[in-house]
Write a protein that holds these residues in place. Sequence first.
Motif, short mmCIF file in Angstrom:
data_model
loop_
_atom_site.label_atom_id
_atom_site.label_comp_id
_atom_site.label_asym_id
_atom_site.label_seq_id
_atom_site.Cartn_x
_atom_site.Cartn_y
_atom_site.Cartn_z
N TYR A 12 0.74 -1.20 -0.07
CA TYR A 12 -0.20 0.06 -0.01
C TYR A 12 0.99 1.26 0.00
O TYR A 12 0.27 2.30 0.30
N LYS A 13 1.90 1.20 -0.44
CA LYS A 13 2.94 2.46 -0.31
C LYS A 13 2.30 3.40 -1.41
O LYS A 13 2.78 4.52 -1.09
N ASP A 14 1.89 2.64 -2.40
CA ASP A 14 1.49 3.98 -3.52
C ASP A 14 0.21 4.45 -3.08
O ASP A 14 -0.29 5.56 -3.49
N LYS A 15 -0.78 3.71 -1.99
CA LYS A 15 -1.88 4.33 -1.50
C LYS A 15 -1.95 5.07 -0.35
O LYS A 15 -2.66 5.74 -0.13
N LEU A 16 -0.67 4.70 0.35
CA LEU A 16 -0.52 5.56 1.70
C LEU A 16 0.08 6.98 1.56
O LEU A 16 1.09 7.25 0.53
N ASP A 17 -0.52 7.87 2.27
CA ASP A 17 -0.01 9.05 2.21
C ASP A 17 1.61 9.12 3.23
O ASP A 17 1.88 8.24 3.67
N GLU A 18 2.00 10.53 3.50
CA GLU A 18 3.39 10.46 4.11
C GLU A 18 3.15 10.00 5.39
O GLU A 18 3.94 9.40 6.11
N ALA A 19 1.82 10.38 6.11
CA ALA A 19 1.71 10.09 7.58
C ALA A 19 1.71 8.51 7.71
O ALA A 19 2.17 7.83 8.67
N GLY A 20 1.10 7.79 6.60
CA GLY A 20 0.76 6.42 6.71
C GLY A 20 2.10 5.73 6.89
O GLY A 20 2.51 4.73 7.76
N ILE A 21 3.03 6.05 5.89
CA ILE A 21 4.30 5.62 5.61
C ILE A 21 5.24 5.63 6.92
O ILE A 21 5.77 4.91 7.23
#
Length: 658
Positions: free
Chosen positions: A474-483
């Motif tokens: 999900y790195k393409d779907k997560l924003d910076e906060a999620g990563i």
Amino acid sequence: MDNKEVALLKKALERQKKARRQAESILEEKSRELYETSRQLQETNDRLENLLSEKTSELEGVFVNIVDPYVVMDLDTNVIRMNSAAVEFLGYDHTKEPLNLSTLVHPDFKEYTLNSLNQLFSAGSLKNYRARIFIKDGSTRFVQINSSMIYDKDRNPIAAQGIIRDITGEMEAEEQIRASQNRLSTLISNLQTGVLLESEDRKISLTNQMFCDLFQIPVPPDQLKGADCSNAAEESKHHFTDPEGFVKRIDEILKSKKLVLSDELEMKDGRILERDYIPIFSDGKYKGHLWTYQDVTLRKNYKKNIEAQKEKYWSIIANMNLGLVEVDNEDTIQLVNQSFCSMSGYSEKELLGSKAADLLKVHEKNLIQKKGKERLKGKSDSYEIKVLSKSGEEKHWLVSGAPRYDETGKVVGSIGIHLDITSQKNLEIQKEELLSELEASNKGLQEYAHIVSHDLKSPLRSISTLATWLHDDYKDKLDEAGIYNLQMMQEKVEGMDKLIDGILKYSSIKSETLEKSPVDLNTVVNEIREIIYIPEHVNVIIMDPLPTLEADATKMHQLFQNLIGNAVTNIDKEEGIVAIGVREEKDHWEFYVRDNGVGIPEEYHEKIFKIFQSIGNEERSTGIGLSIVKKIIDLYQGEIWLESEVGQGTTFFFTLKK
């Protein structure tokens, strides 16, 4: 010539013939008488000679068979006869070897012996000749000889005979007496006791310098000899605190003429004298007396001080919590204090006069007997015993025993100080039980830690895997906060893993697991530089060649890795330096690890060595690294401390026993 003349001539011739016949007859008679007299004289002489020969033989037989050595010598001192006692005493036998008596005389007595022989030859006898002689075995003897000359029938000297008496013992005794007299004279002169010897008429026979000093007499002792002491008491009474009593006492003593010892005299100048009076009798007749005076001021004062100290210390001993017992060499109790009575449960009356071993029920009987023998040899020591009190209660005592001496230094018993350590012993037993329980608990905790670490690491690995999958999927779907949150999750999992490893390492550090082998610390540091992360701007430098120790290699790696890793982590300078050095001491090595990092505030200097304690808000630190360091150093009987200045850096010092 006529007839008348012829007739006259014939008558004259006849008368002449008749006279001649008468003369011849008388001469013949006288010759017969002379012959008879001569014959009688010869018979008498023969009888006398026979009698003399018999008596001489008898006398020689007596001499030969007497107990004392008997010797006959010729005029040149050659032995011509000796009895068996002489052979035994001198060691020579004249029948087997020639013997000249002059060769036996000691050189110191040669001239005296020559003069004595001249006296013997001229006077015919010699009495009490004394000299030192050599006997055959080479030793010397003192002898006394009484001798006489032997004459032939014409009174010509032909030999000499003598009886020898061994007086070696007497001479040695006389020499000892003379030596004793000389020693006695010297002793009296140098005695620290004043001596005054008076004759029966009160005249001074002998005194010494100490007597003159005690009574301030300004003349030497020799000049006092013969002086009259009749008025001496009156003349010297002014020295004493009780003058009249001093005079009266002397009069009483002289009147009774009985032995008096240790009369005490107080003098005005503060001195105390001790006086003895010894009357002298010979064959029941009074011959004088001896006075002795001794200055006992120091002894009296010392005795008073001793008594005062004894009273003071006995008061302390009587009231202290330590039990005191004194016994003689037969183990009979001579003295106890109240504390011992309380400890044992027995009264003083029950204890005194009793055999300690019989009354006190000691478990280790052989130990008490052994200690008693050691006391007789002057040995002191301490030991523990287990006893039963009068009530049957089991007690533990710590005993300090020592020999007890009399005034002559002879061991007359022993003294023991007893401390009741029953409570401490019970605590020790409880402590041992607690340690045993603690050991079992630690063992269980270690097992639990391994189990828990295994159970914890399994879900941690699962969490880490899930976080990785989430990141990848999900790195393409997560924003910076999620990563960022996924990265933080990974870091927390990694920190948790390090914490678990640290706990396992800390719990596994114990002395029984240590191995010993030569460990080169230079190699250890170089290996650590290879395996831990060291930023490019930080240099780890070995300042001094490090020693090779007999130690556990794994523990040395843990020790230096934690210290170096701690130093590297806390360097904030553009150029970081971690310096490692060592100094050799007599019993240990002293190491240091110095960095130029952020420094450690003083309030953390003790805290950082405790488990789970870290500096400030450093989240990456588990708080276990320095605790592991401290535990390893403790195992090697060392110490660790630090010097630090905030902003300048920190130096950790630690020691390892050789």
